[in-house]
Design a protein around this motif. Structure first.
Motif, short mmCIF file in Angstrom:
data_model
loop_
_atom_site.label_atom_id
_atom_site.label_comp_id
_atom_site.label_asym_id
_atom_site.label_seq_id
_atom_site.Cartn_x
_atom_site.Cartn_y
_atom_site.Cartn_z
N GLY A 1 89.39 19.12 -8.74
CA GLY A 1 88.63 18.92 -7.51
C GLY A 1 89.21 17.86 -6.60
N ARG A 2 90.17 17.08 -7.11
CA ARG A 2 90.81 16.03 -6.28
C ARG A 2 92.30 16.31 -6.07
N ALA B 1 98.66 18.81 -14.10
CA ALA B 1 98.40 20.13 -13.50
C ALA B 1 99.61 21.02 -13.72
N GLY B 2 99.38 22.34 -13.73
CA GLY B 2 100.46 23.30 -13.92
C GLY B 2 100.29 24.49 -13.00
N ILE B 3 101.41 25.18 -12.77
CA ILE B 3 101.40 26.35 -11.88
C ILE B 3 102.42 27.34 -12.40
N MET C 1 97.21 14.84 -3.73
CA MET C 1 96.26 13.98 -4.44
C MET C 1 95.30 13.36 -3.44
N ASN C 2 94.03 13.68 -3.58
CA ASN C 2 93.00 13.14 -2.69
C ASN C 2 92.00 12.32 -3.49
N ILE C 3 91.24 11.52 -2.79
CA ILE C 3 90.20 10.67 -3.39
C ILE C 3 90.78 9.93 -4.60
#
Length: 115
Positions: free
Chosen positions: A65-66, A48-50, A82-84
């Motif tokens: 989505g996670r 991921a990036g921002i 970080m989910n799921i």
């Protein structure tokens, strides 16, 4: 330029973790930053990036989505919620930024997803 990641650990499938990356040695808010990961026996991959201001983010399809990337420029810190979590998310997670002509990396933090 220096990055220090933290927050990794062992978590069960379906669980959550929040990674942090403390940055120093440069004007953090002026640079986009990213999370990458490297699983055993595999190449390092972008997660991921921002952008510098935090208003634009993007993430790999495998985590969309996670996982959520964010930053607090007042604290010079990058985050990855970080989910799921899945077993295939097991990897060493790195934060990174291109500053000038060079890309800098932290030492990484291990995330293990296992029951």
């Amino acid at each position: 330029v220096h990055f220090v990641e933290s927050g990794g650990g062992l978590v069960q499938p379906g669980g959550s973790l929040r990674l942090s990356c403390a940055a120093s040695g440069f004007t953090f808010s002026s640079y986009g930053t990213s999370w990458y990961r490297q699983a055993p026996g595999k190449e390092r991959e972008w997660v991921a990036g921002i952008n510098g201001g935090g208003g634009r983010t993007n993430s790999a399809d495998s985590v969309k989505g996670r996982f959520t990337i964010s930053r607090d420029n007042a604290k010079n810190t990058l985050y990855l919620q970080m989910n799921i979590l899945h077993p295939e998310d097991t990897a060493v997670y790195y934060c990174t930024a291109q500053v000038g002509s060079r890309r800098y990396w932290g030492q990484g933090t291990q995330v293990t997803v296992s029951s």
